[in-house]
Design a protein around this motif. Structure first.
Motif, short mmCIF file in Angstrom:
data_model
loop_
_atom_site.label_atom_id
_atom_site.label_comp_id
_atom_site.label_asym_id
_atom_site.label_seq_id
_atom_site.Cartn_x
_atom_site.Cartn_y
_atom_site.Cartn_z
N GLN A 29 -12.77 4.67 -3.85
CA GLN A 29 -13.42 4.72 -2.54
C GLN A 29 -13.08 3.47 -1.72
OE1 GLN A 29 -15.10 7.18 -0.96
NE2 GLN A 29 -14.45 8.42 -2.71
N ARG A 30 -12.98 2.34 -2.40
CA ARG A 30 -12.59 1.11 -1.70
C ARG A 30 -11.18 1.25 -1.14
NH1 ARG A 30 -11.79 -4.84 -4.36
NH2 ARG A 30 -10.78 -3.56 -5.95
N THR A 31 -10.27 1.81 -1.94
CA THR A 31 -8.90 2.02 -1.48
C THR A 31 -8.87 2.95 -0.27
OG1 THR A 31 -8.06 1.70 -3.73
CG2 THR A 31 -6.59 2.77 -2.16
N LEU A 32 -9.66 4.01 -0.35
CA LEU A 32 -9.73 4.95 0.80
C LEU A 32 -10.29 4.26 2.04
CD1 LEU A 32 -11.08 8.20 -0.95
CD2 LEU A 32 -8.74 7.70 -0.22
N MET A 33 -11.29 3.40 1.84
CA MET A 33 -11.85 2.65 2.98
C MET A 33 -10.76 1.78 3.62
SD MET A 33 -14.89 -0.22 3.03
CE MET A 33 -13.94 -1.42 2.09
N TYR A 34 -9.97 1.09 2.81
CA TYR A 34 -8.91 0.24 3.33
C TYR A 34 -7.87 1.08 4.07
CZ TYR A 34 -10.79 -3.45 0.31
OH TYR A 34 -11.60 -4.39 -0.30
N TRP A 35 -7.57 2.27 3.53
CA TRP A 35 -6.60 3.16 4.17
C TRP A 35 -7.09 3.56 5.57
CZ3 TRP A 35 -6.47 8.03 6.27
CH2 TRP A 35 -5.21 8.60 6.48
N HIS A 36 -8.37 3.95 5.67
CA HIS A 36 -8.92 4.37 6.96
C HIS A 36 -8.96 3.20 7.95
CE1 HIS A 36 -9.93 8.54 6.19
NE2 HIS A 36 -10.41 8.19 5.00
N HIS A 93 -4.12 12.00 1.08
CA HIS A 93 -4.18 12.72 -0.19
C HIS A 93 -3.10 12.23 -1.17
CE1 HIS A 93 -7.21 15.35 1.40
NE2 HIS A 93 -6.43 15.74 2.39
N ALA A 94 -2.16 11.44 -0.68
CA ALA A 94 -1.14 10.87 -1.57
C ALA A 94 -1.70 9.74 -2.43
CB ALA A 94 0.05 10.37 -0.76
N LEU A 95 -2.86 9.20 -2.05
CA LEU A 95 -3.48 8.12 -2.82
C LEU A 95 -4.11 8.70 -4.08
CD1 LEU A 95 -5.19 6.17 0.09
CD2 LEU A 95 -3.04 5.61 -1.06
N ARG A 96 -3.70 8.19 -5.23
CA ARG A 96 -4.14 8.75 -6.51
C ARG A 96 -5.35 7.99 -7.04
NH1 ARG A 96 0.29 11.72 -8.32
NH2 ARG A 96 -1.20 12.65 -9.77
N ALA A 97 -6.35 8.74 -7.46
CA ALA A 97 -7.59 8.12 -7.95
C ALA A 97 -7.37 7.31 -9.23
CB ALA A 97 -8.64 9.21 -8.19
#
Length: 339
Positions: A29-36, A93-97
């Motif tokens: 979720q942190r990675t997704l936050m940084y992406w956004h 969606h390319a970001l892997r959990a």
């Protein structure tokens, strides 16, 4: 009343696995936050694209406003990384959990899409830690595998799209053993190197590649009253065969190759089961002469591999020069064949 004590072990395992999943979920979720955040910054930059210095000004401005409230995660350097994350992986969606933010930061320094795909696939397949991924990137694993393979094959094996059909698809030449902590200027006996490998077995298995497990050291072989000792024996579940490693701290000789061939023959005839593939032999040597190897062994043989070991990591420039030399040599051979 007696209680089955395995319940304690089982519950501890459940707790540990749940904690690990929770940590991974939070990190993703942190990675997704940084992406956004990176996406929003990029969109703002595009609106101000007529001003060449607007991007630099914007990131500096954001850092000044956000860092006092949210801490060092919003320094100029960090905000630049968030922007780079979006630019490198424009599809969320390319970001892997399975990958952590620390691992994504390492991947941002990888200079081509093919290499990033390779390291992402290998990290997921092998469950690499951030430190293990860092070592593989800095030891130029991708380029080393390219020395004896083509790009499509290397990527396909990494992604599990094909199983390796040849030992050279996963065994590297050279192998880098900097984790042994041995000084490259010093002279070592073969026993010294073997002992260091056993001490650092986990790191050595990582360097060997996918699918390796340790079987034995100094394996005794009896041949009609004579005794021989194989340095190291491994098994590879992907190749489904034994892998014998003989360590040579001197320059490789044709006698060394003959000795290893005898060990390989023994394992093929005595140890190998009917459903298993032919044994692979690796001569792990300080120096080698590829021409001696070539003319000592039969043409088109795939069971004996000579791999040079080095006690330090190369620079990327040094390894790229090796890749270029290998590709140039391959092209010369192909041109000669076509004449």
């Amino acid at each position: 009343m007696l209680v089955n004590q395995t319940i304690i072990t089982d519950i501890k395992t459940i707790i540990a696995q749940s904690k690990d999943k929770a940590i991974r979920a939070v990190d993703h979720q942190r990675t997704l936050m940084y992406w956004h955040i990176g996406k929003r910054i990029f969109e703002e930059e595009q609106d101000g694209k007529e001003r060449a210095d607007y991007g630099t000004y914007l990131i500096k401005y954001l850092s000044e406003k956000l860092q006092p409230e949210f801490g060092s995660g919003f320094s100029i350097r960090q905000i630049n990384l968030y922007r780079q994350l979006y630019r490198t992986f424009p599809i969320v969606h390319a970001l892997r959990a399975q990958l952590s933010w620390t691992q994504y930061k390492l991947l941002l320094g990888v200079d081509s899409e093919e290499k990033r795909e390779f390291y992402i696939a290998e990290t997921i397949k092998n469950n690499w830690t951030s430190r293990q991924l860092e070592r593989q990137v800095y030891s130029n694993l991708y380029e080393r595998l390219l020395l004896s393979n083509d790009k499509d094959s290397v990527l396909a094996v990494a992604k599990n799209e094909k199983l390796p059909s040849d030992a050279k698809e996963i065994i590297k030449d050279p192998m880098f053993l900097e984790f042994l902590g041995l000084k490259r200027e010093a002279s070592y006996y073969e026993k010294d190197l073997e002992n260091a490998i056993i001490t650092h077995l986990q790191e050595f298995l990582l360097e060997l590649g996918n699918g390796f497990s340790f079987v034995s050291r100094q394996k005794r072989i009896h041949l009609d009253g004579d005794e021989f000792f194989v340095d190291l024996v491994f098994y590879n579940r992907l190749l489904q065969c034994f892998v014998i490693i003989e360590i040579k701290t001197h320059k490789l000789t044709h006698q060394d190759i003959g000795q290893l061939q005898m060990y390989v023959n023994y394992y093929d005839r005595i140890e190998k089961l009917s459903h298993e593939n032919p044994t692979i032999g690796i001569l792990l040597c300080a120096h080698k002469n590829d021409t001696v190897v070539k003319f000592t062994l039969p043409e088109e043989q795939r069971q004996i591999i000579a791999s040079q070991y080095k006690l330090y990591l190369p620079t990327e420039k040094q390894l790229l020069e090796e890749v270029k030399k290998e590709l140039d040599s391959f092209e010369e051979k192909e041109n000669f064949k076509n004449k």
